[in-house]
Scaffold this motif. Structure first.
Motif, PDB file in Angstrom:
ATOM      1  N   ASN A 241      55.030 -47.715 -52.337  1.00 18.03           N
ATOM      2  CA  ASN A 241      54.817 -48.899 -53.106  1.00 18.03           C
ATOM      3  C   ASN A 241      53.973 -48.450 -54.144  1.00 18.03           C
ATOM      4  OD1 ASN A 241      55.955 -51.063 -50.974  1.00 18.03           O
ATOM      5  ND2 ASN A 241      54.532 -49.786 -49.578  1.00 18.03           N
ATOM      6  N   PHE A 242      54.335 -49.316 -55.288  1.00 16.00           N
ATOM      7  CA  PHE A 242      53.661 -49.225 -56.639  1.00 16.00           C
ATOM      8  C   PHE A 242      52.459 -50.299 -56.173  1.00 16.00           C
ATOM      9  CE2 PHE A 242      57.297 -47.590 -58.569  1.00 16.00           C
ATOM     10  CZ  PHE A 242      56.872 -46.542 -59.192  1.00 16.00           C
ATOM     11  N   ASP A 243      51.123 -49.755 -56.229  1.00 16.04           N
ATOM     12  CA  ASP A 243      50.082 -50.543 -56.388  1.00 16.04           C
ATOM     13  C   ASP A 243      50.065 -51.427 -57.452  1.00 16.04           C
ATOM     14  OD1 ASP A 243      49.234 -49.780 -54.049  1.00 16.04           O
ATOM     15  OD2 ASP A 243      47.514 -48.629 -54.883  1.00 16.04           O
ATOM     16  N   ASP A 244      50.343 -50.734 -58.621  1.00 13.16           N
ATOM     17  CA  ASP A 244      50.370 -51.661 -60.011  1.00 13.16           C
ATOM     18  C   ASP A 244      51.281 -50.742 -61.073  1.00 13.16           C
ATOM     19  OD1 ASP A 244      49.950 -53.292 -61.907  1.00 13.16           O
ATOM     20  OD2 ASP A 244      47.891 -52.900 -62.272  1.00 13.16           O
ATOM     21  N   PHE A 245      51.753 -51.416 -61.920  1.00 11.64           N
ATOM     22  CA  PHE A 245      52.302 -50.559 -63.232  1.00 11.64           C
ATOM     23  C   PHE A 245      52.388 -51.491 -64.298  1.00 11.64           C
ATOM     24  CE2 PHE A 245      56.230 -52.385 -60.974  1.00 11.64           C
ATOM     25  CZ  PHE A 245      56.883 -53.129 -62.169  1.00 11.64           C
ATOM     26  N   VAL A 246      52.174 -50.928 -65.362  1.00 12.71           N
ATOM     27  CA  VAL A 246      52.062 -51.710 -66.641  1.00 12.71           C
ATOM     28  C   VAL A 246      53.259 -50.838 -67.585  1.00 12.71           C
ATOM     29  CG1 VAL A 246      50.772 -52.462 -68.893  1.00 12.71           C
ATOM     30  CG2 VAL A 246      49.860 -52.544 -66.446  1.00 12.71           C
ATOM     31  N   VAL A 247      54.060 -51.729 -68.379  1.00  9.55           N
ATOM     32  CA  VAL A 247      55.041 -51.032 -69.260  1.00  9.55           C
ATOM     33  C   VAL A 247      54.822 -51.694 -70.641  1.00  9.55           C
ATOM     34  CG1 VAL A 247      57.225 -50.520 -69.613  1.00  9.55           C
ATOM     35  CG2 VAL A 247      56.577 -50.551 -67.113  1.00  9.55           C
ATOM     36  N   GLY A 248      54.726 -50.704 -71.692  1.00  9.80           N
ATOM     37  CA  GLY A 248      54.547 -51.137 -72.997  1.00  9.80           C
ATOM     38  C   GLY A 248      53.389 -51.758 -73.505  1.00  9.80           C
ATOM     39  N   GLN A 249      52.095 -51.417 -73.127  1.00 13.60           N
ATOM     40  CA  GLN A 249      51.031 -51.724 -73.626  1.00 13.60           C
ATOM     41  C   GLN A 249      51.000 -50.883 -75.119  1.00 13.60           C
ATOM     42  OE1 GLN A 249      47.650 -50.678 -71.101  1.00 13.60           O
ATOM     43  NE2 GLN A 249      47.589 -53.017 -70.702  1.00 13.60           N
ATOM     44  N   THR A 250      50.931 -51.917 -76.236  1.00 19.48           N
ATOM     45  CA  THR A 250      51.146 -51.379 -77.371  1.00 19.48           C
ATOM     46  C   THR A 250      49.916 -51.186 -78.304  1.00 19.48           C
ATOM     47  OG1 THR A 250      53.363 -52.363 -77.561  1.00 19.48           O
ATOM     48  CG2 THR A 250      52.413 -51.477 -79.698  1.00 19.48           C
ATOM     49  N   TYR A 251      49.377 -50.072 -79.039  1.00 22.47           N
ATOM     50  CA  TYR A 251      48.496 -50.043 -79.920  1.00 22.47           C
ATOM     51  C   TYR A 251      48.886 -49.328 -81.037  1.00 22.47           C
ATOM     52  CZ  TYR A 251      46.340 -50.067 -74.982  1.00 22.47           C
ATOM     53  OH  TYR A 251      45.794 -50.562 -73.590  1.00 22.47           O
ATOM     54  N   VAL A 252      48.329 -50.079 -82.163  1.00 20.94           N
ATOM     55  CA  VAL A 252      48.481 -49.761 -83.683  1.00 20.94           C
ATOM     56  C   VAL A 252      47.510 -49.449 -84.195  1.00 20.94           C
ATOM     57  CG1 VAL A 252      49.954 -50.400 -85.627  1.00 20.94           C
ATOM     58  CG2 VAL A 252      50.945 -50.927 -83.521  1.00 20.94           C
ATOM     59  N   ILE A 290      52.587 -46.601 -77.465  1.00 23.21           N
ATOM     60  CA  ILE A 290      53.070 -47.458 -76.362  1.00 23.21           C
ATOM     61  C   ILE A 290      52.671 -46.836 -75.171  1.00 23.21           C
ATOM     62  CG2 ILE A 290      54.937 -48.768 -75.413  1.00 23.21           C
ATOM     63  CD1 ILE A 290      55.929 -48.910 -78.221  1.00 23.21           C
ATOM     64  N   SER A 291      51.945 -47.136 -74.536  1.00 30.51           N
ATOM     65  CA  SER A 291      51.616 -46.660 -73.140  1.00 30.51           C
ATOM     66  C   SER A 291      52.163 -47.565 -71.810  1.00 30.51           C
ATOM     67  CB  SER A 291      49.769 -46.703 -72.970  1.00 30.51           C
ATOM     68  OG  SER A 291      49.481 -46.388 -71.834  1.00 30.51           O
ATOM     69  N   GLY A 316      50.458 -42.202 -62.543  1.00 30.51           N
ATOM     70  CA  GLY A 316      51.434 -41.513 -63.798  1.00 30.51           C
ATOM     71  C   GLY A 316      51.365 -42.358 -65.207  1.00 30.51           C
ATOM     72  N   THR A 317      51.609 -41.516 -66.161  1.00 32.85           N
ATOM     73  CA  THR A 317      51.372 -42.304 -67.713  1.00 32.85           C
ATOM     74  C   THR A 317      52.184 -41.569 -68.344  1.00 32.85           C
ATOM     75  OG1 THR A 317      48.899 -42.663 -67.046  1.00 32.85           O
ATOM     76  CG2 THR A 317      49.684 -42.689 -69.346  1.00 32.85           C
ATOM     77  N   TYR A 318      52.653 -42.440 -69.298  1.00 34.82           N
ATOM     78  CA  TYR A 318      53.536 -42.082 -70.447  1.00 34.82           C
ATOM     79  C   TYR A 318      53.349 -42.777 -71.582  1.00 34.82           C
ATOM     80  CZ  TYR A 318      57.718 -41.134 -73.508  1.00 34.82           C
ATOM     81  OH  TYR A 318      58.158 -40.803 -74.331  1.00 34.82           O
ATOM     82  N   ILE A 319      53.101 -42.088 -72.786  1.00 31.13           N
ATOM     83  CA  ILE A 319      52.745 -42.339 -74.006  1.00 31.13           C
ATOM     84  C   ILE A 319      53.601 -41.967 -75.090  1.00 31.13           C
ATOM     85  CG2 ILE A 319      50.829 -42.837 -75.705  1.00 31.13           C
ATOM     86  CD1 ILE A 319      48.794 -41.950 -73.693  1.00 31.13           C
ATOM     87  N   TRP A 320      54.376 -43.059 -75.630  1.00 30.75           N
ATOM     88  CA  TRP A 320      55.483 -43.009 -76.761  1.00 30.75           C
ATOM     89  C   TRP A 320      54.682 -43.144 -78.052  1.00 30.75           C
ATOM     90  CZ3 TRP A 320      57.215 -46.223 -80.629  1.00 30.75           C
ATOM     91  CH2 TRP A 320      58.479 -45.778 -81.117  1.00 30.75           C
ATOM     92  N   ARG A 321      54.897 -42.134 -78.796  1.00 30.09           N
ATOM     93  CA  ARG A 321      54.155 -42.178 -80.093  1.00 30.09           C
ATOM     94  C   ARG A 321      55.076 -42.299 -81.360  1.00 30.09           C
ATOM     95  NH1 ARG A 321      51.009 -39.082 -76.838  1.00 30.09           N
ATOM     96  NH2 ARG A 321      48.574 -39.276 -76.699  1.00 30.09           N
ATOM     97  N   ASP A 322      54.496 -43.087 -82.310  1.00 31.95           N
ATOM     98  CA  ASP A 322      55.046 -43.025 -83.449  1.00 31.95           C
ATOM     99  C   ASP A 322      54.201 -43.218 -84.709  1.00 31.95           C
ATOM    100  OD1 ASP A 322      57.175 -43.109 -85.379  1.00 31.95           O
ATOM    101  OD2 ASP A 322      57.573 -45.319 -85.441  1.00 31.95           O
ATOM    102  N   SER A 323      54.680 -42.705 -85.763  1.00 31.02           N
ATOM    103  CA  SER A 323      53.695 -42.573 -86.824  1.00 31.02           C
ATOM    104  C   SER A 323      54.352 -42.686 -88.336  1.00 31.02           C
ATOM    105  CB  SER A 323      52.655 -41.438 -87.052  1.00 31.02           C
ATOM    106  OG  SER A 323      53.506 -40.176 -87.103  1.00 31.02           O
ATOM    107  N   GLU A 358      59.947 -42.755 -67.428  1.00 32.10           N
ATOM    108  CA  GLU A 358      59.251 -41.805 -67.999  1.00 32.10           C
ATOM    109  C   GLU A 358      57.742 -41.842 -67.178  1.00 32.10           C
ATOM    110  OE1 GLU A 358      59.749 -39.223 -69.849  1.00 32.10           O
ATOM    111  OE2 GLU A 358      61.900 -40.115 -70.351  1.00 32.10           O
ATOM    112  N   PHE A 359      57.137 -42.657 -67.011  1.00 31.49           N
ATOM    113  CA  PHE A 359      55.760 -42.608 -66.340  1.00 31.49           C
ATOM    114  C   PHE A 359      56.098 -42.326 -64.736  1.00 31.49           C
ATOM    115  CE2 PHE A 359      56.004 -47.252 -65.063  1.00 31.49           C
ATOM    116  CZ  PHE A 359      55.504 -47.317 -63.649  1.00 31.49           C
ATOM    117  N   THR A 360      57.270 -42.326 -64.133  1.00 34.74           N
ATOM    118  CA  THR A 360      57.504 -42.179 -62.663  1.00 34.74           C
ATOM    119  C   THR A 360      57.685 -40.562 -62.506  1.00 34.74           C
ATOM    120  OG1 THR A 360      59.599 -42.566 -62.995  1.00 34.74           O
ATOM    121  CG2 THR A 360      58.394 -44.326 -62.266  1.00 34.74           C
TER     122      THR A 360
END
Length: 378
Positions: A241-252, A290-291, A316-323, A358-360
């Motif tokens: 079971n997933f205790d928690d998951f967050v998809v798409g937290q964006t930081y610019v 985007i975390s 598990g963590t996945y960070i998508w990056r753009d610049s 990706e984070f899985t």
């Protein structure tokens, strides 16, 4: 002349040493009678009239035969439950010596009619199988999983010694199923249609792993549907079971750099002389992260006692990056690399379902490693 004499001496000495090795003399002196017989037989097959090999063979064979027969009598007189395997081994060695000698005509002139113990070997194998079979029955009567595993291996040895010994195949089957741990793996539930395809794929990866698991023959995994269809009563239940998951937290983040470059050609005079000056620009660099992350809980519960026997959590963590970048001012103040990034445009991030998947991936790797670690020697 002196050097030639030394050379001849060393060659002669080497030939003596090599001859001693190939005739089995050295092995005989060390008390390795079987090896001595083997080497002397090999020598006589290539050089039938080698007198030293003949003498070594006669002495070594007599000593080897007496040594094995002595060990056989000592094993028979011992209280070792598996003494018949020692007896069997020595009869096999005696018979192998006989086969080696029979394959060498020159050897038969030295040891005519070497002894073979065919019936005795067959009897010792039968008795050895009986000892393993009785040992297996003893373990099976203890009526617990670890003893059932031991029983299985004893019946397996029985079958190797005597394939049709009594009901060994049936007993081996009984021991196997008494030793097996049946683990039902419950499906992961994600209450979101947005991530259904990704969670289904993650589940498929897990199903494929448990379906192909073969490291420990005494552990069988079942999917929940499969267990229901086959009416499997589990020994353990593995829940995910997933205790928690967050998809798409964006930081610019924006970083502004003031750029200046001197000695740049900015024009020329009327008389065609170059004018140098300073150019300036303001560079704005944008970095978007985007975390997506989650925490999977794995718990293994004993079906009968409902006791939790193992629990682990896998992050598990996945960070998508753009610049990208933009500038104001004179582009000649920028380096080639800085200018290149200003030509890039902000790109669209992957959809949430892809970010979930990706984070899985690191979670899956940790999960299967832990399951393997726990059950491989269970």
């Amino acid at each position: 002349m002196k050097n030639n004499s030394r050379l001849r001496y060393f060659i002669y000495l080497s030939l003596i040493i090599i001859g001693g090795c190939t005739t089995g003399k050295n092995a005989l002196q060390k008390g390795d009678y079987d090896a001595s017989v083997e080497k002397s037989v090999s020598r006589l097959q290539n050089s039938p009239k080698n007198s030293e090999a003949m003498q070594v063979l006669k002495t070594a064979y007599d000593l080897a035969l007496k040594d094995h027969l002595r060990k056989i009598e000592e094993a028979k007189a011992s209280n070792d439950l598996f003494r018949w395997e020692s007896v069997m081994y020595d009869y096999q060695k005696i018979n192998q010596l006989a086969d080696d000698i029979n394959s060498c005509p020159a050897c038969l002139t030295v040891v005519p009619g070497p002894a073979k113990y065919i019936n005795e070997l067959a009897d010792s194998k039968y008795n050895a199988a009986g000892a393993r079979y009785n040992s297996g029955l003893g373990y099976l009567r203890e009526n617990n999983r670890q003893s059932a595993k031991k029983a299985y291996y004893e019946f397996e040895k029985t079958q190797n010694l005597q394939p049709n010994y009594k009901d060994v195949k049936a007993k081996m089957e009984d021991a196997y199923w008494a030793a097996v741990t049946r683990v039902v793996v419950q499906p992961i539930i994600v209450n979101s249609n947005m991530y259904k395809l990704s969670s289904d794929y993650f589940q498929q990866q897990i199903d494929q792993f448990i379906g192909n698991y073969s490291r420990n023959k005494f552990v069988i995994f079942y999917g929940e549907t499969q267990a229901t269809d086959q009416k499997i009563v589990p020994d353990q239940v593995l829940s995910l079971n997933f205790d928690d998951f967050v998809v798409g937290q964006t930081y610019v983040k924006e970083r502004v750099e003031k750029l200046k470059r001197d000695s740049v050609v900015i024009g020329e005079t009327r008389d065609k002389k170059t004018i140098y000056g300073t150019v300036k620009a303001t560079l704005s660099i944008f970095e978007k992260n985007i975390s997506s992350s989650g925490l999977l809980d794995m718990s293994i519960t004993d079906w009968k006692t409902k006791k939790l026997v193992r629990q682990q959590k896998f992050p598990g963590t996945y960070i998508w990056r753009d610049s990208w970048a933009s500038y104001k001012g004179d582009d000649r103040a920028l380096s080639k690399q800085q200018l290149a990034i200003t030509r890039r445009k902000e790109t669209l991030p992957p959809p949430p379902s892809a970010l979930f998947l990706e984070f899985t991936k690191p979670i899956y790797t940790q999960l299967v490693d832990d399951i393997s670690y726990y059950y491989n020697n269970y």
